[in-house]
Design a protein around this motif. Structure first.
Motif, mmCIF file in Angstrom:
data_model
loop_
_atom_site.group_PDB
_atom_site.id
_atom_site.type_symbol
_atom_site.label_atom_id
_atom_site.label_comp_id
_atom_site.label_asym_id
_atom_site.label_seq_id
_atom_site.Cartn_x
_atom_site.Cartn_y
_atom_site.Cartn_z
ATOM 1 N N GLU A 1 17.835 53.918 -17.523
ATOM 2 C CA GLU A 1 17.960 55.370 -17.698
ATOM 3 C C GLU A 1 18.970 55.957 -16.710
ATOM 4 O O GLU A 1 19.766 56.820 -17.077
ATOM 5 C CB GLU A 1 16.607 56.058 -17.501
ATOM 6 N N GLU A 2 18.936 55.480 -15.482
ATOM 7 C CA GLU A 2 19.887 55.955 -14.475
ATOM 8 C C GLU A 2 21.323 55.624 -14.889
ATOM 9 O O GLU A 2 22.217 56.465 -14.757
ATOM 10 C CB GLU A 2 19.580 55.338 -13.110
ATOM 11 N N LYS A 3 21.551 54.409 -15.386
ATOM 12 C CA LYS A 3 22.892 54.014 -15.812
ATOM 13 C C LYS A 3 23.378 54.867 -16.975
ATOM 14 O O LYS A 3 24.528 55.315 -16.985
ATOM 15 C CB LYS A 3 22.913 52.532 -16.223
ATOM 16 N N VAL A 4 22.508 55.095 -17.951
ATOM 17 C CA VAL A 4 22.884 55.902 -19.106
ATOM 18 C C VAL A 4 23.183 57.332 -18.668
ATOM 19 O O VAL A 4 24.152 57.942 -19.119
ATOM 20 C CB VAL A 4 21.783 55.860 -20.198
ATOM 21 N N GLN A 5 22.366 57.871 -17.763
ATOM 22 C CA GLN A 5 22.592 59.230 -17.264
ATOM 23 C C GLN A 5 23.932 59.325 -16.541
ATOM 24 O O GLN A 5 24.689 60.282 -16.735
ATOM 25 C CB GLN A 5 21.455 59.644 -16.321
ATOM 26 N N GLN A 6 24.252 58.324 -15.740
ATOM 27 C CA GLN A 6 25.522 58.310 -15.017
ATOM 28 C C GLN A 6 26.696 58.237 -15.996
ATOM 29 O O GLN A 6 27.675 58.973 -15.860
ATOM 30 C CB GLN A 6 25.565 57.130 -14.050
ATOM 31 N N GLN A 7 26.595 57.367 -16.999
ATOM 32 C CA GLN A 7 27.646 57.260 -18.006
ATOM 33 C C GLN A 7 27.807 58.577 -18.758
ATOM 34 O O GLN A 7 28.927 59.015 -19.032
ATOM 35 C CB GLN A 7 27.319 56.145 -19.013
ATOM 36 N N PHE A 8 26.690 59.213 -19.064
ATOM 37 C CA PHE A 8 26.715 60.483 -19.788
ATOM 38 C C PHE A 8 27.450 61.543 -18.969
ATOM 39 O O PHE A 8 28.308 62.258 -19.489
ATOM 40 C CB PHE A 8 25.283 60.931 -20.104
ATOM 41 N N GLU A 9 27.113 61.630 -17.691
ATOM 42 C CA GLU A 9 27.747 62.631 -16.829
ATOM 43 C C GLU A 9 29.244 62.380 -16.682
ATOM 44 O O GLU A 9 30.042 63.317 -16.695
ATOM 45 C CB GLU A 9 27.060 62.659 -15.459
ATOM 46 N N GLU A 10 29.621 61.104 -16.549
ATOM 47 C CA GLU A 10 31.047 60.773 -16.431
ATOM 48 C C GLU A 10 31.805 61.129 -17.701
ATOM 49 O O GLU A 10 32.889 61.711 -17.639
ATOM 50 C CB GLU A 10 31.217 59.283 -16.107
ATOM 51 N N LEU A 11 31.237 60.792 -18.850
ATOM 52 C CA LEU A 11 31.874 61.120 -20.130
ATOM 53 C C LEU A 11 31.966 62.631 -20.324
ATOM 54 O O LEU A 11 32.982 63.141 -20.807
ATOM 55 C CB LEU A 11 31.067 60.526 -21.287
ATOM 56 N N GLN A 12 30.936 63.330 -19.939
ATOM 57 C CA GLN A 12 30.918 64.778 -20.072
ATOM 58 C C GLN A 12 32.035 65.401 -19.230
ATOM 59 O O GLN A 12 32.739 66.302 -19.683
ATOM 60 C CB GLN A 12 29.552 65.298 -19.620
ATOM 61 N N GLU A 13 32.199 64.878 -18.028
ATOM 62 C CA GLU A 13 33.246 65.381 -17.139
ATOM 63 C C GLU A 13 34.638 65.089 -17.717
ATOM 64 O O GLU A 13 35.521 65.950 -17.712
ATOM 65 C CB GLU A 13 33.101 64.743 -15.758
#
Length: 129
Positions: A90-102
């Motif tokens: 979940e932490e990895k997916v959240q980090q990927q999500f935030e990076e993509l969003q940025e």
């Protein structure tokens, strides 16, 4: 909308689906863990000479206290490890999500020239005059 931005949006949607699936699996694992821990706690109050049964498929099979306790203890350990893996995923997916969003925000705000690592000085409205 640029094709790159559309691609990022699709990736974000895929990550959202992945996060949802992980959350459901984690919740199921947590429920199983809670049940197994409660059963293990209940075994503390049971006489070790009591007749014990364990579920094997659709039937109950007689077993001894020590085997039942060890099996349940092993199940708790396995479920705890699985829950920890879900936390990590979940932490990895959240980090990927935030990076993509940025990246998508930068792309949509006109920062198309920098690429994913283009987070240097400037940004929207930069250009100086």
């Amino acid at each position: 909308m640029p094709p790159e931005a559309q691609e990022k949006i699709e990736e974000l949607q895929d990550l959202q689906e992945q996060a949802q699936q992980l959350a459901e699996q984690k919740q199921s694992t947590q429920s199983s863990l809670t049940e197994a821990q409660a059963a293990l706690d209940a075994m503390e109050d049971i006489d070790e000479d009591a007749t014990m049964y364990r579920e094997v498929g659709e039937i109950l099979v007689e077993t001894d206290y020590d085997t039942a306790y060890d099996d349940l203890d092993e199940k708790v350990d396995t479920l705890e490890m699985r829950a920890e893996r879900f936390d990590s995923q979940e932490e990895k997916v959240q980090q990927q999500f935030e990076e993509l969003q940025e990246e998508l925000q930068q792309m949509l705000q006109g920062g198309a020239g920098g690429g994913p690592a283009g987070m240097g000085p400037g940004g929207p409205g930069a250009g100086g005059a």
